[in-house]
Design a protein around this motif. Structure first.
Motif, PDB file in Angstrom:
ATOM      1  N   VAL A  81       0.849  -1.194   0.000  1.00  0.00           N
ATOM      2  CA  VAL A  81       0.000   0.000   0.000  1.00  0.00           C
ATOM      3  C   VAL A  81       0.881   1.239   0.000  1.00  0.00           C
ATOM      4  CG1 VAL A  81      -1.750   1.287   1.272  1.00  0.00           C
ATOM      5  CG2 VAL A  81      -1.852  -1.209   1.184  1.00  0.00           C
ATOM      6  N   LEU A  82       0.567   2.165  -0.912  1.00  0.00           N
ATOM      7  CA  LEU A  82       1.328   3.414  -0.981  1.00  0.00           C
ATOM      8  C   LEU A  82       0.883   4.338   0.127  1.00  0.00           C
ATOM      9  CD1 LEU A  82       1.352   4.089  -4.827  1.00  0.00           C
ATOM     10  CD2 LEU A  82       3.134   3.041  -3.424  1.00  0.00           C
ATOM     11  N   GLN A  83       1.840   4.858   0.869  1.00  0.00           N
ATOM     12  CA  GLN A  83       1.538   5.724   2.009  1.00  0.00           C
ATOM     13  C   GLN A  83       2.085   7.128   1.791  1.00  0.00           C
ATOM     14  OE1 GLN A  83       3.182   3.732   5.419  1.00  0.00           O
ATOM     15  NE2 GLN A  83       1.510   2.214   5.519  1.00  0.00           N
ATOM     16  N   ASN A 152      -0.862   0.267  -7.583  1.00  0.00           N
ATOM     17  CA  ASN A 152      -0.054  -0.395  -8.598  1.00  0.00           C
ATOM     18  C   ASN A 152       0.377   0.621  -9.656  1.00  0.00           C
ATOM     19  OD1 ASN A 152      -0.394  -3.045  -7.496  1.00  0.00           O
ATOM     20  ND2 ASN A 152      -2.483  -3.057  -8.358  1.00  0.00           N
ATOM     21  N   PHE A 153       1.675   0.591  -9.981  1.00  0.00           N
ATOM     22  CA  PHE A 153       2.172   1.491 -11.028  1.00  0.00           C
ATOM     23  C   PHE A 153       1.598   1.075 -12.374  1.00  0.00           C
ATOM     24  CE2 PHE A 153       5.315   1.926 -14.477  1.00  0.00           C
ATOM     25  CZ  PHE A 153       5.281   3.303 -14.606  1.00  0.00           C
ATOM     26  N   ARG A 154       1.016   2.098 -13.112  1.00  0.00           N
ATOM     27  CA  ARG A 154       0.377   1.779 -14.379  1.00  0.00           C
ATOM     28  C   ARG A 154       0.958   2.543 -15.578  1.00  0.00           C
ATOM     29  NH1 ARG A 154      -4.128  -1.426 -13.432  1.00  0.00           N
ATOM     30  NH2 ARG A 154      -3.897  -1.809 -15.675  1.00  0.00           N
ATOM     31  N   ILE A 155       1.337   3.807 -15.381  1.00  0.00           N
ATOM     32  CA  ILE A 155       1.771   4.598 -16.538  1.00  0.00           C
ATOM     33  C   ILE A 155       2.619   5.766 -16.041  1.00  0.00           C
ATOM     34  CG2 ILE A 155      -0.214   6.155 -16.539  1.00  0.00           C
ATOM     35  CD1 ILE A 155      -0.212   6.069 -19.563  1.00  0.00           C
ATOM     36  N   VAL A 179      -9.463  -3.088 -15.858  1.00  0.00           N
ATOM     37  CA  VAL A 179     -10.693  -3.564 -15.217  1.00  0.00           C
ATOM     38  C   VAL A 179     -10.555  -3.344 -13.712  1.00  0.00           C
ATOM     39  CG1 VAL A 179     -12.194  -5.544 -14.797  1.00  0.00           C
ATOM     40  CG2 VAL A 179     -11.045  -5.281 -17.014  1.00  0.00           C
ATOM     41  N   PRO A 180     -11.420  -2.532 -13.113  1.00  0.00           N
ATOM     42  CA  PRO A 180     -11.309  -2.287 -11.672  1.00  0.00           C
ATOM     43  C   PRO A 180     -11.600  -3.557 -10.876  1.00  0.00           C
ATOM     44  CG  PRO A 180     -13.249  -1.205 -12.593  1.00  0.00           C
ATOM     45  CD  PRO A 180     -12.498  -1.781 -13.726  1.00  0.00           C
ATOM     46  N   THR A 181     -10.928  -3.694  -9.744  1.00  0.00           N
ATOM     47  CA  THR A 181     -11.080  -4.885  -8.894  1.00  0.00           C
ATOM     48  C   THR A 181     -12.023  -4.654  -7.732  1.00  0.00           C
ATOM     49  OG1 THR A 181      -9.130  -4.195  -7.637  1.00  0.00           O
ATOM     50  CG2 THR A 181      -8.777  -5.661  -9.513  1.00  0.00           C
ATOM     51  N   SER A 182     -12.504  -3.416  -7.578  1.00  0.00           N
ATOM     52  CA  SER A 182     -13.442  -3.124  -6.478  1.00  0.00           C
ATOM     53  C   SER A 182     -14.400  -2.036  -6.939  1.00  0.00           C
ATOM     54  CB  SER A 182     -12.670  -2.685  -5.226  1.00  0.00           C
ATOM     55  OG  SER A 182     -11.991  -1.457  -5.464  1.00  0.00           O
ATOM     56  N   ASP A 183     -15.202  -1.551  -6.005  1.00  0.00           N
ATOM     57  CA  ASP A 183     -16.191  -0.519  -6.334  1.00  0.00           C
ATOM     58  C   ASP A 183     -15.606   0.888  -6.284  1.00  0.00           C
ATOM     59  OD1 ASP A 183     -15.747  -0.342  -3.658  1.00  0.00           O
ATOM     60  OD2 ASP A 183     -17.871  -0.363  -3.067  1.00  0.00           O
ATOM     61  N   LEU A 187      -6.461   6.731  -7.158  1.00  0.00           N
ATOM     62  CA  LEU A 187      -5.470   7.255  -8.085  1.00  0.00           C
ATOM     63  C   LEU A 187      -4.416   8.032  -7.321  1.00  0.00           C
ATOM     64  CD1 LEU A 187      -7.802   8.614 -10.926  1.00  0.00           C
ATOM     65  CD2 LEU A 187      -6.743   6.356 -10.738  1.00  0.00           C
ATOM     66  N   THR A 188      -3.160   7.660  -7.497  1.00  0.00           N
ATOM     67  CA  THR A 188      -2.034   8.380  -6.886  1.00  0.00           C
ATOM     68  C   THR A 188      -1.152   8.872  -8.033  1.00  0.00           C
ATOM     69  OG1 THR A 188      -2.100   6.955  -4.948  1.00  0.00           O
ATOM     70  CG2 THR A 188      -0.113   8.288  -5.284  1.00  0.00           C
TER      71      THR A 188
END
Length: 812
Positions: A81-83, A152-155, A179-183, A187-188
């Protein structure tokens, strides 16, 4: 004209109202994040869903309040988890730059903590609707970024770093689908900036379904490429027109302007140039973007100046070009960190230029310039899109960049105008071709029937050619019949009015004056004649202000002698009107005040008659100049009878023709020898001096009035004349040509308004004039050129503000 302006204003207001209404629909109401949370649970990303949820066109912007952590990078905690430090959490509006933002926890009131250089982390929690998969559109930011979705790093764009050495900037737009994994989404976004004046999340991040985002991306990309293609093709097309017709420089500047905007379209918006050249770095890309933007203004400014040179102010044109070229130089030689701060100043200049350009086009419409109406409508749309881009770049609105599209509309207006010109030219060529073919057929038939008389046919052909030339001259002259009629009517009206005045004064002249003279003694008659003679010879000009001032001074002097105030006023009015110089005591002593008043009244009759005759003489001279100019234009040779004249006397006589304009009004400086004999066609040469003198007098209506005349005889032409404008290319050979007796130079210099460089090559063209109707028909300098060339001479001139010199060169 007034109806057109009213209709144009109504049309433009209608377009603005449609634009505003189009932005007021329900689906355009933006959703905003609050305290780092954006609730999209009631949002329906599918426009076809029947009801029950909030509709959208498929794309929304993740705008509003994002969590903001100044000079903090996220760290990995338990479970990846990013803090971020909760104590430094603040909120900032997105999209916007962080310049001047006061960071939470630092107690420096009224001090801007965050400047352009630095780094920060953004965070937003998005509550999702029941919709899969999701796409994001990530535009370029200031100036490097890294995006994490659900830790998670994406772009990323460029390389994020805490120093200049660690950070690598990036310019471009990226898309990501997942595809989102939750509701919800977390975004960080980490941003660092050490290469631009402003740092932060500049533009909105787009959010939508995969299909909607793909359609949006393809539509934006297709539109950019479509506009780029149009601009590029039109640019090449206009450059080709210039290559074929070099005298029309408007095509050159407009072609360059289109090519610049086509390149800017590739480097803005979706930044497709990055796809074409993957190795294109941030600094070069931003330099290209700013250079094309800044350089477009002086290029377009030159285009307008060529189209409507009489409407644009030359000082304004030079100032705009100077500022723009200075900024272009600044962009080329300095890095983005420095030159990016100049954008705001350029946008202010650009906005002023748009307003002034609309004013220029309106003036062109009022002056009946060709195509001005179409250009105004096209430029209005172009100007609206440019203003939209300025507001968008400054985060005042979030509509997108559309200047290139507005230019397409402007280009279409130019194309319509160009097509109209070509169609008109085609019809003219077609008509001329049909007429020419008919004439050739007739002539060929005649030649076939008269082969045995070929020499006679050749003579007849030459005669026909001369007739065609004369017919062409008459056709050109016919276009100016209205102006010539006005020119002739003016002196006729003057003659008519003064003839009526002379007729009205007949009673005084034929009846009252003889009775008055019979009542006088011989001494009084002589005194009366002296008063009349002095009054007629004194042609000092006084304007209304000067007359009032002199009248008060004369009245003040007379009050010491004449006690009757009413009689004193009458005497002062008459004395000033007659231009009688002081002292006046001698008249009062010899005649008495009342008898002097009678003398002055009768003298005014002669003065008025003299003024009327002088006005009639000037009117006749003006009509004579018009007739002479027309005769010069229509005849191949004006006269062949030559005789010896004294040029000094001829110049004096020509100047005296305009005594009514000159005496007391213009300071004339003469540098003449005692005499200078010259064999010429006296009538024609005299007309040259009259035309040049009258042009100089007219040019000094609104300036300091100083006329310098010089006559000299030289053995060789001075080299300084080579820098002067010439009436013909033949003059170049005169500097190598020797004259047995030398050359005669007549220089006429005035302190008038001057001749603009744009018009210098046209002044000797027949029927070309910048004067208003009633002041000239454009044959004066053409007549001078023709006469001087027939005498084997040359005509030179140079012109500047407050100093214009014409030099007549004649062989001795």
């Amino acid at each position: 004209m007034q109806t057109f302006l009213i209709n144009s204003i109504r049309f433009l207001l209608f377009i603005i109202i449609l634009f505003l209404l189009g932005n007021c629909s329900e689906r355009k109401i933006p959703l905003k994040a609050v305290k780092g949370v954006l609730d999209l649970r009631e949002l329906d990303l599918d426009p076809l869903t029947p009801s029950g949820t909030r509709k959208t066109d498929g794309i929304i912007n993740l705008d509003g309040e994002w969590e903001f952590y100044w000079e903090e990078f996220p760290t990995a905690g338990e479970g990846g988890v990013l803090q971020l430090p909760e104590g430094k959490k603040d909120f900032i509006q997105v999209p916007n730059d962080w310049n001047g933002y006061q960071v939470k926890g630092i107690e420096n009131n009224n001090i801007k903590i965050a400047d352009g250089n630095g780094y920060a982390s953004y965070r937003l929690k998005v509550l999702l609707p029941d919709q899969n998969p999701i796409s994001l559109r990530v535009p370029h930011m200031g100036t490097a970024y890294k995006l994490f979705i659900d830790n998670n790093f994406r772009i990323e764009g460029g390389t994020v770093g805490s120093t200049d050495a660690e950070s690598i900037p990036f310019r471009g737009t990226k898309y990501i689908t997942f595809v989102p994994t939750s509701d919800h989404l977390l975004l960080t976004l980490v941003i660092s900036n050490f290469h631009n004046t402003n740092g932060g999340l500049w533009y909105s991040i787009g959010f939508g379904s995969e299909d909607a985002m793909n359609k949006y991306h393809m539509s934006r990309l297709s539109l950019d490429l479509f506009v780029t293609g149009i601009l590029f093709i039109m640019g090449v097309y206009h450059l080709s027109l210039f290559h074929l017709r070099r005298e029309d420089k408007s095509a050159l500047y407009f072609g360059i302007f289109c090519l610049l905007l086509s390149l800017k379209t590739l480097i803005a918006g979706e930044v497709y140039l990055k796809e074409i050249i993957p190795s294109l770095n941030y600094s070069l890309g931003l330099t290209i973007n700013y250079t094309t933007f800044y350089l477009g203004l002086p290029i377009f400014n030159q285009f307008i100046s060529i189209l409507y040179p009489m409407e644009i102010n030359s000082i304004f044109r030079k100032v705009i070009n100077g500022i723009s070229l200075f900024l272009v130089t600044y962009v080329i030689f300095f890095p983005p960190l420095y030159f990016s701060s100049s954008l705001l100043y350029y946008e202010i200049v650009l906005f002023i230029f748009i307003i002034y350009s609309i004013y220029i086009f309106i003036r062109a419409i009022l002056n009946n310039r060709e195509g001005a109406k179409i250009i105004l409508i096209g430029f209005f749309f172009f100007g609206m899109t440019v203003v939209n881009d300025i507001l968008h770049d400054n985060n005042e609105i979030n509509t997108g960049l559309y200047a290139s599209y507005g230019l397409v509309i402007f280009i279409f207006s130019q194309s319509f105008l160009l097509t109209s010109r070509f169609a008109s030219a085609f019809h003219q060529v077609k008509d001329l071709s049909l007429n020419l073919e008919k004439k050739v057929e007739d002539r060929t038939r005649d030649l076939e029937l008269q082969k045995q008389k070929i020499e006679a046919a050749y003579v007849e052909l030459q005669t026909t050619q001369s007739q065609l030339i004369e017919a062409e001259r008459m056709a050109s002259l016919g276009q100016l019949v209205g102006g010539i009629a006005h020119e002739i009517n003016n002196p006729i009206a003057v003659i008519h009015s003064h003839a009526e005045l002379l007729e009205a004064n007949q009673h005084s002249t034929l009846k009252e004056i003889p009775l008055f003279l019979n009542s006088l003694e011989t001494k009084e008659i002589n005194l009366f004649y002296d008063i009349v003679d002095i009054s007629i010879k004194n042609r000092i000009f006084l304007n209304s202000k000067e007359e009032r001032k002199q009248r008060k001074e004369v009245q003040k002097d007379l009050l010491e002698i004449v006690k009757d105030e009413s009689l004193c006023i009458t005497l002062s009015d008459s004395l000033v009107q007659l231009r009688l110089p002081p002292p006046y005591e001698k008249y009062i002593e010899e005649l008495g005040a009342e008898k002097l008043a009678k003398f002055l009244t009768m003298a005014e009759v002669f003065k008025n008659q003299s003024n009327s005759l002088s006005s009639i003489e000037i009117a006749v001279e003006k009509a004579s100049r018009i007739v002479f100019a027309l005769r010069s234009y229509l005849n191949t040779e004006l006269s062949s009878s030559r005789k010896e004249v004294d040029l000094v006397k001829e110049l004096d006589k020509a100047l005296h023709v305009y005594d009514n304009y000159v005496m007391g009004k213009i300071n004339v400086l003469q540098d003449f020898p005692r005499e200078l004999k010259y064999t010429c066609v006296a009538e024609n040469i005299a007309q040259v001096w009259k035309n040049l003198f009258f042009n100089a007098i007219q040019a000094m209506y609104t300036t300091d009035k100083k006329l310098e005349l010089r006559l000299e005889q030289v053995e060789k032409l001075p080299e300084s004349l080579k820098s002067y404008k010439k009436s013909s290319i033949v003059e170049d050979s005169l500097f190598q040509k020797d004259s047995a007796k030398g050359w005669i130079l007549v220089s006429i210099t005035d302190s008038g308004t001057g001749i603009s460089p744009e018009l210098a090559d046209k002044v000797f063209t027949p029927f070309f004039t910048t004067k208003s109707l009633g002041e000239g028909i454009g044959l004066g300098l053409y007549t001078c050129k023709k006469i001087i060339h027939e005498h084997g001479g040359a005509l030179f001139f140079r012109s500047g503000e407050g100093n214009t010199e014409f030099v007549v060169v004649l062989p001795s």
